[in-house]
Motif scaffolding. Sequence first.
Motif, PDB file in Angstrom:
ATOM      1  N   ASP A 429       0.858  -1.193   0.000  1.00 14.95           N
ATOM      2  CA  ASP A 429       0.000   0.000   0.000  1.00 14.95           C
ATOM      3  C   ASP A 429       0.892   1.240   0.000  1.00 14.95           C
ATOM      4  O   ASP A 429       2.109   1.139  -0.149  1.00 14.95           O
ATOM      5  N   ASP A 430       0.279   2.416   0.171  1.00 13.25           N
ATOM      6  CA  ASP A 430       1.060   3.654   0.083  1.00 13.25           C
ATOM      7  C   ASP A 430       1.461   4.184   1.454  1.00 13.25           C
ATOM      8  O   ASP A 430       1.898   5.323   1.589  1.00 13.25           O
ATOM      9  N   SER A 431       1.322   3.353   2.504  1.00 18.02           N
ATOM     10  CA  SER A 431       1.772   3.773   3.839  1.00 18.02           C
ATOM     11  C   SER A 431       3.288   3.608   3.942  1.00 18.02           C
ATOM     12  O   SER A 431       3.948   3.142   3.003  1.00 18.02           O
ATOM     13  N   LYS A 432       3.836   3.967   5.098  1.00 17.48           N
ATOM     14  CA  LYS A 432       5.287   3.910   5.295  1.00 17.48           C
ATOM     15  C   LYS A 432       5.824   2.508   4.965  1.00 17.48           C
ATOM     16  O   LYS A 432       5.218   1.499   5.329  1.00 17.48           O
ATOM     17  N   ASN A 433       6.954   2.470   4.248  1.00 15.18           N
ATOM     18  CA  ASN A 433       7.605   1.215   3.844  1.00 15.18           C
ATOM     19  C   ASN A 433       6.690   0.323   3.014  1.00 15.18           C
ATOM     20  O   ASN A 433       6.816  -0.904   3.010  1.00 15.18           O
ATOM     21  N   ALA A 434       5.764   0.941   2.303  1.00 11.80           N
ATOM     22  CA  ALA A 434       4.857   0.247   1.387  1.00 11.80           C
ATOM     23  C   ALA A 434       4.000  -0.807   2.096  1.00 11.80           C
ATOM     24  O   ALA A 434       3.515  -1.743   1.466  1.00 11.80           O
ATOM     25  N   GLY A 435       3.840  -0.660   3.416  1.00 12.81           N
ATOM     26  CA  GLY A 435       3.046  -1.636   4.166  1.00 12.81           C
ATOM     27  C   GLY A 435       3.762  -2.951   4.381  1.00 12.81           C
ATOM     28  O   GLY A 435       3.174  -3.914   4.885  1.00 12.81           O
ATOM     29  N   PHE A 436       5.048  -3.001   4.028  1.00 13.45           N
ATOM     30  CA  PHE A 436       5.820  -4.238   4.171  1.00 13.45           C
ATOM     31  C   PHE A 436       6.199  -4.492   5.621  1.00 13.45           C
ATOM     32  O   PHE A 436       6.161  -5.632   6.101  1.00 13.45           O
ATOM     33  N   THR A 437       6.572  -3.430   6.358  1.00 14.32           N
ATOM     34  CA  THR A 437       7.028  -3.588   7.733  1.00 14.32           C
ATOM     35  C   THR A 437       6.754  -2.324   8.541  1.00 14.32           C
ATOM     36  O   THR A 437       6.722  -1.210   7.995  1.00 14.32           O
ATOM     37  N   ASP A 438       6.582  -2.500   9.852  1.00 10.66           N
ATOM     38  CA  ASP A 438       6.512  -1.364  10.774  1.00 10.66           C
ATOM     39  C   ASP A 438       7.899  -0.936  11.216  1.00 10.66           C
ATOM     40  O   ASP A 438       8.072   0.111  11.834  1.00 10.66           O
ATOM     41  N   THR A 440      12.388  -1.101  10.263  1.00 11.47           N
ATOM     42  CA  THR A 440      13.299  -0.644   9.210  1.00 11.47           C
ATOM     43  C   THR A 440      13.539  -1.801   8.248  1.00 11.47           C
ATOM     44  O   THR A 440      14.083  -2.831   8.654  1.00 11.47           O
ATOM     45  N   PRO A 441      13.137  -1.677   6.979  1.00 11.22           N
ATOM     46  CA  PRO A 441      13.264  -2.814   6.058  1.00 11.22           C
ATOM     47  C   PRO A 441      14.727  -3.193   5.834  1.00 11.22           C
ATOM     48  O   PRO A 441      15.611  -2.334   5.822  1.00 11.22           O
ATOM     49  N   TRP A 442      14.965  -4.488   5.641  1.00 16.33           N
ATOM     50  CA  TRP A 442      16.336  -5.006   5.473  1.00 16.33           C
ATOM     51  C   TRP A 442      16.989  -4.456   4.210  1.00 16.33           C
ATOM     52  O   TRP A 442      18.207  -4.379   4.113  1.00 16.33           O
ATOM     53  N   ILE A 443      16.176  -4.053   3.241  1.00 14.01           N
ATOM     54  CA  ILE A 443      16.646  -3.411   2.025  1.00 14.01           C
ATOM     55  C   ILE A 443      15.637  -2.322   1.703  1.00 14.01           C
ATOM     56  O   ILE A 443      14.444  -2.446   2.010  1.00 14.01           O
ATOM     57  N   ASN A 444      16.087  -1.226   1.092  1.00 11.76           N
ATOM     58  CA  ASN A 444      15.200  -0.089   0.857  1.00 11.76           C
ATOM     59  C   ASN A 444      14.016  -0.443  -0.046  1.00 11.76           C
ATOM     60  O   ASN A 444      14.149  -1.230  -0.983  1.00 11.76           O
ATOM     61  N   VAL A 445      12.887   0.177   0.247  1.00  8.32           N
ATOM     62  CA  VAL A 445      11.685   0.042  -0.578  1.00  8.32           C
ATOM     63  C   VAL A 445      11.857   0.889  -1.838  1.00  8.32           C
ATOM     64  O   VAL A 445      12.478   1.963  -1.806  1.00  8.32           O
ATOM     65  N   ASN A 446      11.329   0.405  -2.951  1.00  9.97           N
ATOM     66  CA  ASN A 446      11.339   1.197  -4.186  1.00  9.97           C
ATOM     67  C   ASN A 446      10.513   2.474  -3.967  1.00  9.97           C
ATOM     68  O   ASN A 446       9.363   2.391  -3.521  1.00  9.97           O
ATOM     69  N   PRO A 447      11.077   3.651  -4.241  1.00  7.99           N
ATOM     70  CA  PRO A 447      10.354   4.905  -3.977  1.00  7.99           C
ATOM     71  C   PRO A 447       9.021   5.027  -4.715  1.00  7.99           C
ATOM     72  O   PRO A 447       8.179   5.828  -4.321  1.00  7.99           O
TER      73      PRO A 447
END
Length: 555
Positions: A429-438, A440-447
Amino acid sequence: MAEEKKAWWKEAVIYQIYPRSFADSNGDGIGDLNGITAHLDYLETLGIDVIWLSPVYKSPNDDNGYDISDYRDIMDDFGTMEDFDRLLAEAHRHHIKIVMDLVVNHTSDEHAWFIESRSSKDNPYRDYYIWKDPKNGKEPNNWGACFGGSAWEFDERTGMYYLHCFSKKQPDLNWENPKVRDEVFDMMNWWCEKGIDGFRMDVISMISKDQSFPDGTVEDGLYGNFSPYVCNGPRVHEFLQEMNSRVLSHYDLLTVGEAAGVTIEEAQKYANNEGTELGMVFQFEHVDLVRGPIGKWTDQKPKLADFRHIMNKWQYELEGKAWNSLFLDNHDQPRAVSRFANDSEKYRVVSAKMLATCLHMLKGTPYIYQGEELGMTNVYFDKLEDYRDIESINAFHQYVDNGLVKAEDMMRYLKEISRDNARTPMQWDDSKNAGFTDGTPWINVNPNYKEINAKAALADPDSVFHYYQELIRLRHTLPIIVYGKFQGLLEDSETIYAYKRILDGQVLTVACNFTDQEQDCVLCEDPTAEELISNYKGHKAGKLQPYEARVILHK
């Protein structure tokens, strides 16, 4: 033509999940098994039949789980065996099968077998791996590893080298030793009894090595190529037939082998119709089309004519003899829409749909890589420190530090080819970190996750997601898409990929424009035909619009 032998896995659509990047349930920034379980409704809505799960076994994670330290336990990052059992049960309740990633060319150097093996020359586990004495004070031969450097690592304790075709933390197993085969087959039976539905077999074409271990041809200016002596080796079919008789033939499984360097003749053996080895193989000719002075590292794009030639060759040559697997991207490849089509804002959606049409209407079992159904794109990192992939980081240092490539050129190649392009987090989704995690993602999210995400796609009836959903529905409905014979059309075209499928008097015509320019094409102008699917609402007579795809069924 003899009627094609039917099988559930020929009719299925498979969805690959890279667990580390799919969905994080506990906020540690790493995707996990419970995250997958939480999104089974989404996958059932898409319509897929099978999840291929990239490795979730216990691992120190040198190569993102492809370095296994315990085949019968779960990596701490991903959860517990109870979490896996729940995922398996819930997936089956959602009418989705689970295929495990089988990594048995090598283990981790932290596996109990290797810890024993390196402890002394007379240890019972010594011959579980491939050990050689130094040759003239150096490595046993000149082979280079896939992730850079030598394929041999010197071990001080016993004064010998062990073979690692990948990372030095991934020692190759010695399949010549029947005890190794016993261990592998016992482990596979254990997973089958647990209720899994198949195996995707990592670099399975490499398990049999030429026992003379000769030097390879030096192609990158540094190390010799091991492929002729490792890929499709002298006993590989014998080993797989033994695996089939002792494990695979006792269950109703989907089996697909990753077969680097496979020829059509070899593929006809691996995936033969008699079912004595595997169900299908992954060949990589179509994703290895463009190679530069340093191999895969280039920013050149593949040409349609070359791509079509290879895809059609495999269609023709396996017809009636073996089964094709169909894929454009996976955890080791850049994003399909960025590589083979056009990921610009103007053409991303329509060209992603075109690619999907072209692939899913071919003969074979189609594979969708997570996010492909959203039209996810390459991430285009511009700093080396943003990369996590061992292959990308090692390649940068190997070629830049040795003065073979300028740093800015290598960064450009990584933007196009790096495996991390496929490993950025799933965009929910369009929330922080694309809704993948609350966390710090292990690799950056695509902007671009604000625009490209599952929530937006589900809400948009014209999205790439809904297009994939319709492609899958058609496959489940029309036997011609699964079993129809292939016939290429316009095979000299530089711009259009077209073909027919034929079954029981029915004819399906597929035409795909691979360019951003309108093209002349009359293949789909039959007024009596039924249009099954297209990525444009309106058509122009005798034309294919930019990246237009059309599929018609002649009555």
